[in-house]
Structures are given as C-alpha cells and as structure tokens.
Design an enzyme around this catalytic site. Structure first.
Site, PDB file in Angstrom:
ATOM      1  N   ASP A 177       0.853  -1.185   0.000  1.00  0.00           N
ATOM      2  CA  ASP A 177       0.000   0.000   0.000  1.00  0.00           C
ATOM      3  C   ASP A 177       0.886   1.232   0.000  1.00  0.00           C
ATOM      4  OD1 ASP A 177       0.658   0.114   2.628  1.00  0.00           O
ATOM      5  OD2 ASP A 177      -1.352  -0.194   3.401  1.00  0.00           O
ATOM      6  N   SER A 178       0.313   2.347  -0.467  1.00  0.00           N
ATOM      7  CA  SER A 178       1.116   3.477  -0.936  1.00  0.00           C
ATOM      8  C   SER A 178       1.799   4.274   0.163  1.00  0.00           C
ATOM      9  CB  SER A 178       0.218   4.424  -1.709  1.00  0.00           C
ATOM     10  OG  SER A 178      -0.678   5.054  -0.810  1.00  0.00           O
ATOM     11  N   GLY A 179       1.338   4.120   1.388  1.00  0.00           N
ATOM     12  CA  GLY A 179       1.885   4.947   2.454  1.00  0.00           C
ATOM     13  C   GLY A 179       0.960   6.095   2.819  1.00  0.00           C
ATOM     14  N   GLY A 180      -0.066   6.331   2.014  1.00  0.00           N
ATOM     15  CA  GLY A 180      -0.999   7.424   2.290  1.00  0.00           C
ATOM     16  C   GLY A 180      -1.631   7.290   3.665  1.00  0.00           C
ATOM     17  N   PHE A 181      -2.068   6.091   3.987  1.00  0.00           N
ATOM     18  CA  PHE A 181      -2.723   5.862   5.273  1.00  0.00           C
ATOM     19  C   PHE A 181      -1.763   6.090   6.435  1.00  0.00           C
ATOM     20  CE2 PHE A 181      -3.866   3.114   8.830  1.00  0.00           C
ATOM     21  CZ  PHE A 181      -5.191   3.476   9.047  1.00  0.00           C
TER      22      PHE A 181
ATOM     23  N   ASP B 118      -2.776   8.454  -2.225  1.00  0.00           N
ATOM     24  CA  ASP B 118      -4.015   9.191  -2.007  1.00  0.00           C
ATOM     25  C   ASP B 118      -3.948   9.940  -0.694  1.00  0.00           C
ATOM     26  OD1 ASP B 118      -3.926   6.623  -0.699  1.00  0.00           O
ATOM     27  OD2 ASP B 118      -5.974   6.983  -0.060  1.00  0.00           O
TER      28      ASP B 118
ATOM     29  N   GLN C  86     -11.703   7.343  -2.492  1.00  0.00           N
ATOM     30  CA  GLN C  86     -11.978   8.002  -1.208  1.00  0.00           C
ATOM     31  C   GLN C  86     -13.395   8.587  -1.239  1.00  0.00           C
ATOM     32  OE1 GLN C  86     -10.173   7.952   1.471  1.00  0.00           O
ATOM     33  NE2 GLN C  86      -8.183   7.226   0.761  1.00  0.00           N
TER      34      GLN C  86
ATOM     35  N   GLY D  45      -6.907  -1.992 -11.305  1.00  0.00           N
ATOM     36  CA  GLY D  45      -7.874  -2.417 -10.296  1.00  0.00           C
ATOM     37  C   GLY D  45      -8.092  -1.239  -9.367  1.00  0.00           C
TER      38      GLY D  45
ATOM     39  N   ASP E  97      -7.308  -6.897   2.944  1.00  0.00           N
ATOM     40  CA  ASP E  97      -6.132  -7.036   3.796  1.00  0.00           C
ATOM     41  C   ASP E  97      -6.469  -6.431   5.136  1.00  0.00           C
ATOM     42  OD1 ASP E  97      -4.483  -4.352   4.497  1.00  0.00           O
ATOM     43  OD2 ASP E  97      -5.597  -4.093   2.626  1.00  0.00           O
TER      44      ASP E  97
ATOM     45  N   CYS F  88     -10.980 -26.055  13.496  1.00  0.00           N
ATOM     46  CA  CYS F  88      -9.890 -25.449  12.728  1.00  0.00           C
ATOM     47  C   CYS F  88      -8.844 -26.504  12.370  1.00  0.00           C
ATOM     48  CB  CYS F  88      -9.252 -24.319  13.534  1.00  0.00           C
ATOM     49  SG  CYS F  88      -7.917 -23.493  12.646  1.00  0.00           S
TER      50      CYS F  88
ATOM     51  N   CYS G  52      -5.684 -25.726  11.407  1.00  0.00           N
ATOM     52  CA  CYS G  52      -4.351 -25.108  11.368  1.00  0.00           C
ATOM     53  C   CYS G  52      -3.334 -25.910  12.180  1.00  0.00           C
ATOM     54  CB  CYS G  52      -4.399 -23.657  11.860  1.00  0.00           C
ATOM     55  SG  CYS G  52      -4.339 -23.454  13.651  1.00  0.00           S
TER      56      CYS G  52
ATOM     57  N   CYS H  31      -3.949 -25.627  16.036  1.00  0.00           N
ATOM     58  CA  CYS H  31      -5.102 -26.372  16.560  1.00  0.00           C
ATOM     59  C   CYS H  31      -4.915 -27.880  16.463  1.00  0.00           C
ATOM     60  CB  CYS H  31      -6.376 -25.939  15.848  1.00  0.00           C
ATOM     61  SG  CYS H  31      -6.874 -24.270  16.323  1.00  0.00           S
TER      62      CYS H  31
ATOM     63  N   HIS I  74      -2.966 -19.477  13.882  1.00  0.00           N
ATOM     64  CA  HIS I  74      -4.393 -19.802  14.002  1.00  0.00           C
ATOM     65  C   HIS I  74      -5.288 -18.683  13.443  1.00  0.00           C
ATOM     66  CE1 HIS I  74      -8.309 -20.923  15.367  1.00  0.00           C
ATOM     67  NE2 HIS I  74      -8.406 -19.710  15.888  1.00  0.00           N
TER      68      HIS I  74
END
Ligand SMILES: [Zn+2]
Length: 411
Positions: A93-97, A172, A222, A249, A301, A339, A341, A344, A370
């Site tokens: 992700d771009s780093g904007g957040f 963004d 946004q 996308g 994500d 589960c 995994c 578990c 898990h």
C-alpha cells in the site's frame, strides 16, 4: 504485461463474484484474504507457514519499507518477494494511510465512528503532528528518527516500483470521519490530481524498467461516508486514462463507518468497471468480510488477525476470546476444534494459556498461525459457497454461531 483478472462466476442477486487474479508471481483465487506483513514479515511467522495456512499473497507497507531498510535495498535484492523469501504474489500500500496517521498522531487508531465529532482542526491543533499535506504531496517526520521526508505521487510510485510488489496502490490523501465535508471535498480533489500523476509516473517507470516484472497499479477510491463524493470518485478514477494507461484495479479506502460499509462499497462498485479487481483496504473482521464479498470485493487485507493474536485474542467458531484468561489453564481442547491449522492440530488452549502467561515468543507464532488461518479459510469457504450456490446459507450459519457465542464479534 502479465496481469489479468478473470471472473469465473457471478452471483445472481448480489455483486459477489469468484475470479482469478494473475500476477507475474502467481495467481490469487478470489475472493481472498491477503495477510499483512507490514515490514516484509508477518510478525513471528515464517513465510512457509503462511503458505501452509493458505495465504495466497502478502501485503507490505511502502512507508515502512521506505524508511527502513530503504526501497533501494529491496530493489537490489530483486524485489519484495525475493527479499522476504515469499515466492507468491505481493502487494504494497502506498503509504498514504500511514502518513495520514502521522498527521493525527502516529499509532493512534483512526476513529471510524461517525458519531464522534468531526473537526479538521483535530489534526491542525495537534502539537505532535508529524505530517503536513499540501497540493503537491505530504511532508512528514519519520517516526523512527525524527528525520524529515516528503512523499509526492511521483515519489510513492518510484518507491513502490523499487520495492517491486505485483500490485501497488496510487498515492491518495486518506481522510478520517473527523474531517469536515469541505475538507473531504478538498482531499478528494487532491486524490484525483494525484491519481493522474501516479498513472503518468507509473507508465514512465514501467517503460524505463523493462527488465522488471509488470506491476499492476490500483487507484484508491476516497469520499468518506458521502454518497455523492464516493460515486464521483468511482466515476472519475474508474474512467481515468493518462499516458495511455488506466488503473488495473481499485482499492476502496479511507473513512469507512462500520455500519455503512456495505452501502459505501455498493455505491462505488455499481460505478467502477466490473471487470477489474476491487480491494477493500484494511478491513478484516469476519462479519465485515461477508459484507465486502456480497458487495463485489475481491481481495481484503487487514493487520488485525496478527495484531490481536499477539495479545492472546483468537477468532473461533465460538466467537473471539483471550487465551490468557484463567479459565483456559486446564482446558486441554484445541483453540477451535473445527480449525485445521498447525496450532489447533498440535496444541491445546492450556498450552497456549501457559505460553502467553509466560510471555514465551512461541505464543505469538502459534496464535498468529491460528488467526490468519481462520480468516483466510473463512474467505476461502465463502468462495467455495459462491461456486456451490449456497453462499446465503453459509453466511447465515457462520454469523449465527459466531455472533451468538461472541461477546466481542466486532472490532
Ligand atoms: Zn487453528
């Protein structure tokens, strides 16, 4: 160019679909949950274990990798996947957040509740403000050493090209529900201009770096909780073309009030091009994943599954609970008996309780395996249910049991 998205099945009566994203490092069967390895590692878990638990791709963060070790190091290493020993597809992700998070106080969780007050000077009055946004980009102070840095759309593209993930996001301005509507409009206009600059720079870098695998660029929608702004953003970015390039996308980001999640995603997905993949940024609570899938989201994500695991919180079919609670001291059952995994099938709640109480490092590893498996598998089960034509029943069955037993089904 080796990026494509094929829709294999579209649900009638909803926007849900099943598809395949193809990248230079392999395919992702969608809908899919993409675990987060912020700094090129899913904390405490080996990449092999992530593959074993069904992770199809991993998402890292451009801001963190830019600061440390530096995007040029990843470029020299042969890209993110090669550097971190993950052979499959990767996202950044771009780093904007993250840069926005600096603006409102680093590590402060963005309030995603529309009922809280909404003032732009929440940022302006904050004396610990570490980021400043202008029309050209964002100037920010590193949370590591206090050094000053600047991200512009061009720099974000350069950094993400050096990092080399298969899917990257346009830079963004991510707003919060605290911001006023006039500020949301301003931020959206900036995001529009920045999206165009990202397309131009991305095209130039793609043409220049001919020996590198193709990287797909996703635009970020946004517009906070406003229908007209979200729809305008979807229309503008959905049809945007520059340097002969359009977005591969889309990411749906920014302020998403939990109660309005489905409505907001539906507003934008009725406008965005149907044949392109849609990623919902930073959403991963079980009930939200159903809402996303029904409204046409292909990938998700979220850092939550691993972050809460390290505090002993686990997702189960009985809801979410904390393994460090004393009630588990003599509980010799699996975390979740449904589960499959590694944790578990090999360990008990009593053992997990013991390693959490003793602050043993393995507690993070086992609980993360898990939780990541629980979420990855849940979305895999949604995909299968869509193919089998019983998504509605599967959803009712899961949520009925999950919410019934959970005192804390939401995050
Ligand atoms: Zn498990």
């Amino acid at each position: 160019m080796s990026f494509s998205f094929d829709i294999k099945h579209a649900e009638s009566g909803s926007r849900a679909r099943v598809g395949t994203i193809t990248t230079p490092h392999g395919q992702i069967q969608t809908p899919a949950f993409i675990p987060v390895g912020t700094k090129a590692t899913v904390k405490s878990v080996l990449p092999e274990a992530m593959a074993d638990l069904g992770a199809q791709a991993l998402l890292a963060n451009a801001y963190h990798l830019y600061l440390q070790p530096g995007a040029d190091i990843l470029d020299e290493a042969g890209g993110l996947g090669e550097f971190m020993n993950w052979p499959g597809p990767t996202f950044t992700d771009s780093g904007g957040f993250q840069v926005l998070s600096l603006g409102v106080g680093f590590k402060k969780v963005l309030a995603m509740d529309a009922k809280t007050f909404r003032r732009d000077d929440v940022i302006a009055d904050n004396k610990e403000r570490l980021a400043h946004v202008d029309d050209e980009g964002v100037t920010f102070k590193s949370h590591l050493d206090g050094s000053m840095h600047r991200f512009t759309p061009e720099i974000s593209m350069q950094v993400q090209h050096q990092i080399g993930a298969d899917i990257i996001f346009a830079f963004d301005e991510c707003t919060t529900l605290h911001n006023t509507r006039p500020y949301q409009v301003l931020a959206m206009d900036r995001t529009f201009a920045w999206a165009m600059r990202c397309l131009d720079e991305h095209k130039a870098l793609t043409d220049e770096r001919t020996t590198k695998p193709y990287q797909a660029l996703f635009g970020v929608i946004q517009g906070a909780q406003y229908e007209d702004l979200r729809k305008k953003a979807a229309g503008d970015l959905g049809s945007m073309q520059s340097s002969g390039q359009s977005f591969d996308g889309f990411g749906i980001g920014g302020a998403l009030d939990k109660g309005a999640l489905g409505t907001i995603v539906s507003w934008v997905n009725q406008i965005l091009p149907e044949n392109k993949p849609k990623h919902l940024l930073g959403i991963g609570a079980p009930e939200d994943l159903f809402v996303g899938v029904e409204n046409g989201i292909d990938t998700f994500d979220c850092v939550l599954a691993s972050r809460i695991a390290r505090t002993s919180a686990v997702y189960t079919m009985e809801g979410r609970f904390n393994l460090s609670n004393s009630g588990f001291k003599r509980d010799f059952t699996a975390i979740d008996d449904e589960c499959d995994c590694y944790t578990c099938t090999h360990y008990t709640r009593a053992y997990m309780h013991h390693v959490f109480r003793g602050k043993e490092i393995i507690s993070a590893t086992l609980a993360t395996i898990h939780n990541e498996r629980f979420i990855v598998r849940l979305v895999d089960q949604m995909r299968q249910a869509l193919l089998d034509g019983n998504f509605k029943d599967m959803k009712a069955d899961f949520l009925g049991r999950y919410k019934h037993r959970s005192g804390q089904a939401s995050d």
